[in-house]
Design a protein around this motif. Sequence first.
Motif, mmCIF file in Angstrom:
data_model
loop_
_atom_site.group_PDB
_atom_site.id
_atom_site.type_symbol
_atom_site.label_atom_id
_atom_site.label_comp_id
_atom_site.label_asym_id
_atom_site.label_seq_id
_atom_site.Cartn_x
_atom_site.Cartn_y
_atom_site.Cartn_z
ATOM 1 N N ASN A 105 -33.135 -43.716 30.698
ATOM 2 C CA ASN A 105 -34.073 -44.805 30.378
ATOM 3 C C ASN A 105 -35.116 -44.373 29.366
ATOM 4 O OD1 ASN A 105 -33.053 -46.997 31.838
ATOM 5 N ND2 ASN A 105 -33.963 -46.278 33.747
ATOM 6 N N ARG A 106 -35.531 -43.115 29.426
ATOM 7 C CA ARG A 106 -36.490 -42.632 28.419
ATOM 8 C C ARG A 106 -35.863 -42.662 27.025
ATOM 9 N NH1 ARG A 106 -40.767 -38.042 30.425
ATOM 10 N NH2 ARG A 106 -41.597 -39.242 32.184
ATOM 11 N N LYS A 107 -34.610 -42.289 26.940
ATOM 12 C CA LYS A 107 -33.915 -42.382 25.649
ATOM 13 C C LYS A 107 -33.836 -43.834 25.198
ATOM 14 C CE LYS A 107 -31.011 -38.273 26.282
ATOM 15 N NZ LYS A 107 -29.639 -37.797 26.571
ATOM 16 N N ARG A 108 -33.533 -44.702 26.146
ATOM 17 C CA ARG A 108 -33.392 -46.134 25.859
ATOM 18 C C ARG A 108 -34.679 -46.723 25.280
ATOM 19 N NH1 ARG A 108 -30.933 -50.469 29.981
ATOM 20 N NH2 ARG A 108 -31.692 -52.365 29.016
ATOM 21 N N PHE A 109 -35.822 -46.298 25.796
ATOM 22 C CA PHE A 109 -37.104 -46.850 25.354
ATOM 23 C C PHE A 109 -37.797 -45.969 24.316
ATOM 24 C CE2 PHE A 109 -36.638 -48.705 29.679
ATOM 25 C CZ PHE A 109 -36.572 -50.038 29.296
ATOM 26 N N GLY A 110 -37.104 -44.945 23.820
ATOM 27 C CA GLY A 110 -37.667 -44.091 22.776
ATOM 28 C C GLY A 110 -38.832 -43.252 23.241
ATOM 29 N N MET A 111 -38.804 -42.843 24.514
ATOM 30 C CA MET A 111 -39.904 -42.073 25.086
ATOM 31 C C MET A 111 -39.598 -40.585 25.013
ATOM 32 S SD MET A 111 -40.382 -44.666 28.306
ATOM 33 C CE MET A 111 -41.354 -43.607 29.343
ATOM 34 N N ASP A 112 -40.658 -39.762 24.935
ATOM 35 C CA ASP A 112 -40.471 -38.312 24.946
ATOM 36 C C ASP A 112 -39.848 -37.886 26.274
ATOM 37 O OD1 ASP A 112 -41.605 -38.217 22.497
ATOM 38 O OD2 ASP A 112 -43.562 -37.512 23.154
ATOM 39 N N LEU A 113 -38.880 -37.002 26.205
ATOM 40 C CA LEU A 113 -38.138 -36.619 27.408
ATOM 41 C C LEU A 113 -38.908 -35.635 28.274
ATOM 42 C CD1 LEU A 113 -34.524 -36.258 25.945
ATOM 43 C CD2 LEU A 113 -35.617 -38.273 26.919
ATOM 44 N N GLY A 114 -39.703 -34.776 27.657
ATOM 45 C CA GLY A 114 -40.317 -33.687 28.423
ATOM 46 C C GLY A 114 -41.771 -33.867 28.762
ATOM 47 N N THR A 115 -42.358 -35.012 28.432
ATOM 48 C CA THR A 115 -43.799 -35.193 28.671
ATOM 49 C C THR A 115 -44.050 -35.896 30.000
ATOM 50 O OG1 THR A 115 -43.798 -37.313 27.525
ATOM 51 C CG2 THR A 115 -44.325 -35.376 26.213
ATOM 52 N N ILE A 116 -45.291 -35.785 30.470
ATOM 53 C CA ILE A 116 -45.748 -36.606 31.596
ATOM 54 C C ILE A 116 -46.249 -37.905 30.993
ATOM 55 C CG2 ILE A 116 -47.451 -36.839 33.447
ATOM 56 C CD1 ILE A 116 -45.315 -34.786 34.092
ATOM 57 N N ASN A 117 -45.614 -39.006 31.359
ATOM 58 C CA ASN A 117 -45.965 -40.310 30.790
ATOM 59 C C ASN A 117 -46.870 -41.087 31.746
ATOM 60 O OD1 ASN A 117 -44.606 -40.333 28.246
ATOM 61 N ND2 ASN A 117 -42.687 -40.427 29.363
ATOM 62 N N VAL A 118 -48.075 -41.371 31.260
ATOM 63 C CA VAL A 118 -49.036 -42.178 32.014
ATOM 64 C C VAL A 118 -48.910 -43.605 31.502
ATOM 65 C CG1 VAL A 118 -51.463 -42.517 32.604
ATOM 66 C CG2 VAL A 118 -50.593 -40.198 32.173
ATOM 67 N N CYS A 119 -48.650 -44.529 32.407
ATOM 68 C CA CYS A 119 -48.417 -45.918 32.012
ATOM 69 C C CYS A 119 -49.613 -46.785 32.384
ATOM 70 C CB CYS A 119 -47.149 -46.432 32.700
ATOM 71 S SG CYS A 119 -46.789 -48.164 32.335
ATOM 72 N N TYR A 120 -49.964 -47.671 31.479
ATOM 73 C CA TYR A 120 -50.931 -48.723 31.786
ATOM 74 C C TYR A 120 -50.334 -50.023 31.270
ATOM 75 C CZ TYR A 120 -54.776 -51.905 31.682
ATOM 76 O OH TYR A 120 -55.535 -53.017 31.892
ATOM 77 N N SER A 121 -50.406 -51.077 32.046
ATOM 78 C CA SER A 121 -49.783 -52.342 31.648
ATOM 79 C C SER A 121 -50.693 -53.510 31.989
ATOM 80 C CB SER A 121 -48.433 -52.501 32.362
ATOM 81 O OG SER A 121 -47.839 -53.739 32.021
ATOM 82 N N PHE A 122 -50.749 -54.486 31.095
ATOM 83 C CA PHE A 122 -51.513 -55.703 31.389
ATOM 84 C C PHE A 122 -51.007 -56.824 30.497
ATOM 85 C CE2 PHE A 122 -53.549 -54.609 27.515
ATOM 86 C CZ PHE A 122 -54.311 -55.691 27.082
ATOM 87 N N ASP A 123 -51.330 -58.032 30.888
ATOM 88 C CA ASP A 123 -50.937 -59.236 30.163
ATOM 89 C C ASP A 123 -52.153 -59.737 29.403
ATOM 90 O OD1 ASP A 123 -50.175 -61.745 29.291
ATOM 91 O OD2 ASP A 123 -49.148 -62.279 31.153
ATOM 92 N N GLN A 124 -52.019 -59.927 28.100
ATOM 93 C CA GLN A 124 -53.168 -60.373 27.301
ATOM 94 C C GLN A 124 -53.620 -61.790 27.643
ATOM 95 O OE1 GLN A 124 -53.760 -59.084 23.175
ATOM 96 N NE2 GLN A 124 -51.706 -58.223 23.269
ATOM 97 N N ASN A 125 -52.801 -62.509 28.410
ATOM 98 C CA ASN A 125 -53.259 -63.814 28.887
ATOM 99 C C ASN A 125 -54.232 -63.669 30.056
ATOM 100 O OD1 ASN A 125 -51.847 -65.936 27.271
ATOM 101 N ND2 ASN A 125 -50.104 -64.717 27.886
ATOM 102 N N SER A 126 -54.261 -62.480 30.663
ATOM 103 C CA SER A 126 -55.310 -62.181 31.632
ATOM 104 C C SER A 126 -56.573 -61.819 30.858
ATOM 105 C CB SER A 126 -54.906 -61.000 32.514
ATOM 106 O OG SER A 126 -53.780 -61.307 33.277
ATOM 107 N N TYR A 127 -57.689 -61.791 31.549
ATOM 108 C CA TYR A 127 -58.951 -61.458 30.872
ATOM 109 C C TYR A 127 -59.055 -59.948 30.712
ATOM 110 C CZ TYR A 127 -60.656 -66.222 30.938
ATOM 111 O OH TYR A 127 -60.815 -67.558 30.684
#
Length: 807
Positions: free
Chosen positions: A585-607
């Motif tokens: 999945n990391r390859k699929r999304f173009g993410m670095d394979l060996g790093t620790i990935n910190v994710c933050y997600s939000f919808d811009q329709n929220s405030y």
Amino acid sequence: MKNDVCAILNLESGLKKLKENILSLNSIEPIKELHIISNYFSIDSLNSILDDMPVVNIPIIKIKKYLNRIDAINNIIQKSSSIFSIIIDDREFLEKHVLLKLLDIFRINNSLKLIYTHSIYKNNNGEFLSFNPAIDPINFKYKKSFIRPINNSSVIFRNELISNIGFLNNNLNFYYVFDLINRTYKENKNFVKMVNENLSVILLEKIEDYIANDMDKLIEFLDLLNKLKNQNTQYIEKKIANLIYKNVGDMEFQKINKSNLSIFTANKIQTIYEKIKLDPTINKEFIEIGSDKPKQLKMILNSRLDLQNKNFHLAKNEREFCQWILKFGFKEYPPLLNYLDSCETVEWLNSNRKGDDISRINLAIIDSNKIFRFIFGDKKYHKFFTIFINIFWNFLPYRLPKKKLVKKFYNKSKKILEEKNLKISKSGVNLIGYAKHALGIGEDLRTTTYALNSRNIDTAIINFSPGAFKGREERTFENRIQNKHPYQTTIICLTAEETLRYLMREGSKNLKDRYVIGYWPWELPNWPKSWISAIDYVNEIWVSSKHIKDSLDKETKKPIKIMPLCVDQDGYKLYQQGTQERLENRKRFGMDLGTINVCYSFDQNSYIDRKNPLDAFRTFQLAFPPYPLDKVNKQVKLLIKTFPNKNVSWEWQYLKEMAKFDSRVEIIESNMNRKDLMRFYGCCDIFLSLHRAEGYGRCLAESLQLGLDLIATDWSGNKDFCKGELYTPVPYKLIPLNPFEYPYWEEQFWAEPDIIEASKILREVVYKRQKNGLPNEKISKGYQRYFSALKCGERYKKRLEELNLLI
């Protein structure tokens, strides 16, 4: 003498750093003049500091008191024998190697008059806080560019520039250097160059210190942007509104000096002030208006600020309000034309006002038509108009309720409806909500449907479109959406505010003889007063967290049941990815394979103020500073995921601008289907949420089920489930909301996360992940059971059975 620099040090904040500042300038060989200007300290006190210092190599050091700072600076530049000048504030320190580099650029390009750069914020311990990016001057001409003020010390210019464009503007107190850049660019765009370096370091007590909260500064910068014809000034206007409101309106408004402002800016500030004065939610308790009107019209008046500002709720303006109903109301609110829903409204419109000899609706028709006013305007002709209107009612150019046989039609329709109601089934549930749109509240409807279906409870899905929102269609239920409401139980998966809009748009006919449950979200501690009327239309309320229940408890005695939302979806159950799947999945999304990935997600329709992505970004950079480059931790990345949005806020523009300075921060603006989104989350390591308030926190619940470590503000709805080995709480303090920061903000409070502590927590969790790898799957399976469709469906089923609503 080719590279001689005149440094002008503006001393305002104190004497603490003066020695340090002089010594730092002393080490930069091209600086041949140092002028210290101050209006706060005596020349004797400044001289005594100089006398106590070791040998200073700068040939010329002068101290000057001033009445007008800009006049003092202009005077120094005019008399200087140096080639270049730079203006420094007393908390700023120059990066020597960058200054030398800029002088080399000047030497190569003789036509260049001014160079400006970025700067860096550090605290008094020298720890990195933030970049302070400049903007390319080419963007000045774009009306919607987000432009921030440029720091004085980040600019170096040839003194001969003054002879080209004139002195610094002595009408400005703060952004005179920004004005200098703009004027230079207008004179000749080849005179100006932005260099992608950090020329200065600015010391702050804390990160919040660089956020402008000074009215004079805000207005001066707003005026400069207006003169640039820049339209992206909402962020400044919002802060001005905050300060006017906080400082008792009239008094603060009167203090604003408008004599030096453009007419456009003065008018804009006047508009902001008038808006605050007219807002009926400010400085008083919410009072339900229109109590003398039919229920349907009362609901419309209480939901429409524009109608309230026209005082349509007052008896003296009733005639104008009836004209609005005739011209616009019948078009905007179709249930007003449906006698089954609006018999009370229709009868009110067909009745006479006290003192009138014809009905309200007939009078509105006369008032709204120039020809009718001319022919029938006089009261003595009203009787003839009534005869005329009865004949030609169906031919008038308006959408109008049926004139004849209204009551007969109503009674017949009522009988048909009653016969239909005999066939209403107890075998399922009607669900009303955003079935066609990929919004968080639309997801509430979809997962509730799935949870009910998992317990073999039939569902009828009825779509209600989310107002002006367009795009991001969700096709999961494309073939299941219907108009019929065949079941005795109806669950409305909307906000209470949208429930009222649903009633105004669709009427109450579909809720008649049903047991209606409002499955309502809300994020703040106090339930909005204007939403209380929605409670009249439901039999009970379901909420996803104790946080929401607490806000509602004091407003109603109707049943309120805590029903945590399902975080499962038909066809894709959440699970923790194994090592191989994560890599794929990391390859699929173009993410670095060996790093620790910190994710933050939000919808811009929220405030964005509530979701608070900026603090997630700052926390990451405080934990793993991006400066200096030779010490940057490149084994960790921050991925900020959101949906693309045409209506971009300035906060988001600013965050994207800041992210350009850190290659480890990736902004992902992409529409992913739910399955791909969960794959994306699942191959990350940590989910970071520095929210200020959550009603529930769906993304947080998803991350726990996917086996991510969750770092989140330890307040509001997410506290119900944020427990266990994968959760690390972030401390906070409760603060009142700033004016206009969120809908229904007055007398509300929310959490301000401690980002210093959050950065320490993030470091610890990253190191734990690097050391221990993936957590044991048993941990995430515990979370999966709590949020599963079967578990949530069982809760729903049990409650419906208690109410005898299922066969």
